[in-house]
Design an enzyme around this catalytic site. Structure first.
Site, PDB file in Angstrom:
ATOM      1  N   GLY A  54     -19.933  44.628  19.720  1.00  0.00           N
ATOM      2  CA  GLY A  54     -20.709  43.408  19.483  1.00  0.00           C
ATOM      3  C   GLY A  54     -20.102  42.427  18.506  1.00  0.00           C
ATOM      4  CG  LEU A  82     -17.630  52.652  20.322  1.00  0.00           C
ATOM      5  CD1 LEU A  82     -17.791  51.452  21.255  1.00  0.00           C
ATOM      6  CD2 LEU A  82     -18.953  53.376  20.172  1.00  0.00           C
ATOM      7  CE1 TYR A 105     -11.120  46.056  31.145  1.00  0.00           C
ATOM      8  CE2 TYR A 105     -10.703  44.876  33.192  1.00  0.00           C
ATOM      9  CZ  TYR A 105     -11.450  45.045  32.046  1.00  0.00           C
ATOM     10  OH  TYR A 105     -12.513  44.209  31.795  1.00  0.00           O
ATOM     11  CB  ALA A 146     -11.751  52.191  33.025  1.00  0.00           C
ATOM     12  CB  ILE A 164     -15.863  35.838  30.540  1.00  0.00           C
ATOM     13  CG1 ILE A 164     -16.736  36.495  31.620  1.00  0.00           C
ATOM     14  CG2 ILE A 164     -16.703  35.221  29.437  1.00  0.00           C
ATOM     15  CD1 ILE A 164     -17.674  35.565  32.337  1.00  0.00           C
TER      16      ILE A 164
END
Length: 256
Positions: free
Chosen positions: A21, A72, A163, A166, A196
């Site tokens: 975030g 993470l 990528y 995944a 994006i």
């Protein structure tokens, strides 16, 4: 595109956790949930930028936004961080599994380390964050998990083999978790962004020419930004989507 003006009153005071975030899409999501009056916590590995973001949003939000510094890729850290969030915020009702890393790789030179690190960042951690949060949602009587995939794996792009693998896996995981957790009133859906134009994308890969070419393929003729992902995510988090699970929403301006 401007931030969404839609209001979801049921999200007010609801505990929300966003992974990754601290910047890009994740930062827009943190801000979007905070604007709804949710009690927002987020996880990121980038400490300085994340603390600045939490401080800035907290200055005007109904509840202070909390940042938790966590890698993470470490499942033990994930579990302890989720436990700390529960202690501070109560049972998480909304999990947005946003964190990821879209590094490019050439197929012929991908190493085992490249593969393992990318899968750990982009796929493995999503499963274990969901696993850690699911008991909290059960105890609260239900919840919503929103996994961020990408439409990139559907476009036959040559330089993202690890990528793309995944991101395709996230769709399979989403449907499986929806089946497993649905009887416990936990919904699991995916969001699949298109191109994006985040700061990272602009700095590393996007050019005016490449963005113009992508917009030309879109039905909606504007460059997509992180704010375009906020509305769909709020919808999937809210009670407006109470009967929607195991689905993937593509947000690409109309390419697919």
């Amino acid at each position: 595109m401007a931030a969404t003006t839609a209001q979801f009153p049921d999200l007010r005071d609801r505990p929300v956790l966003v992974t990754g975030g601290g910047s890009g899409i994740g930062a827009a999501l943190v801000e979007g949930f905070a604007a709804q009056g949710a009690r927002v916590s987020f996880i990121d590995i980038a400490e300085a930028a994340s603390r600045d973001l939490a401080e800035r949003i907290s200055a005007t939000s109904a509840h202070a936004v909390a940042f938790y510094h966590t890698d993470l890729r470490d499942v033990g850290n994930v579990k302890s961080t989720v436990a700390a969030i529960e202690s501070d915020f109560g049972a998480v009702r909304v999990l947005v599994n946003n964190a990821g890393w879209d590094n490019r790789h050439e197929f012929d030179t991908v190493t085992e380390s490249d593969w393992d690190d990318s899968q750990a960042i982009n796929l493995k951690q999503m499963f274990f964050v969901a696993q850690a949060v699911a008991p909290l949602m059960r105890s609260a009587g239900g919840g919503s998990i929103i996994n961020f995939s990408s439409m990139a794996f559907m476009l036959n792009i040559p330089d993202i083999p690890v990528y793309a693998t995944a991101k395709a896996g996230i769709i399979g995981m989403t449907k499986n978790l929806a089946a497993r957790l649905g009887p416990e009133k936990v919904r699991v859906n995916a969001v699949m962004p298109g191109m994006i134009a985040t700061e990272r994308q602009r700095a590393l890969w996007l050019t005016d020419e490449s963005m113009a070419a992508m917009v030309a393929r879109q039905c909606l003729k504007h460059v997509l930004t992180a704010e375009d992902l906020v509305g769909p995510t709020l919808f999937l988090a809210s009670d407006c989507s109470a009967s929607i699970t195991a689905q993937s929403i593509i947000v690409d301006g109309g390419i697919l």
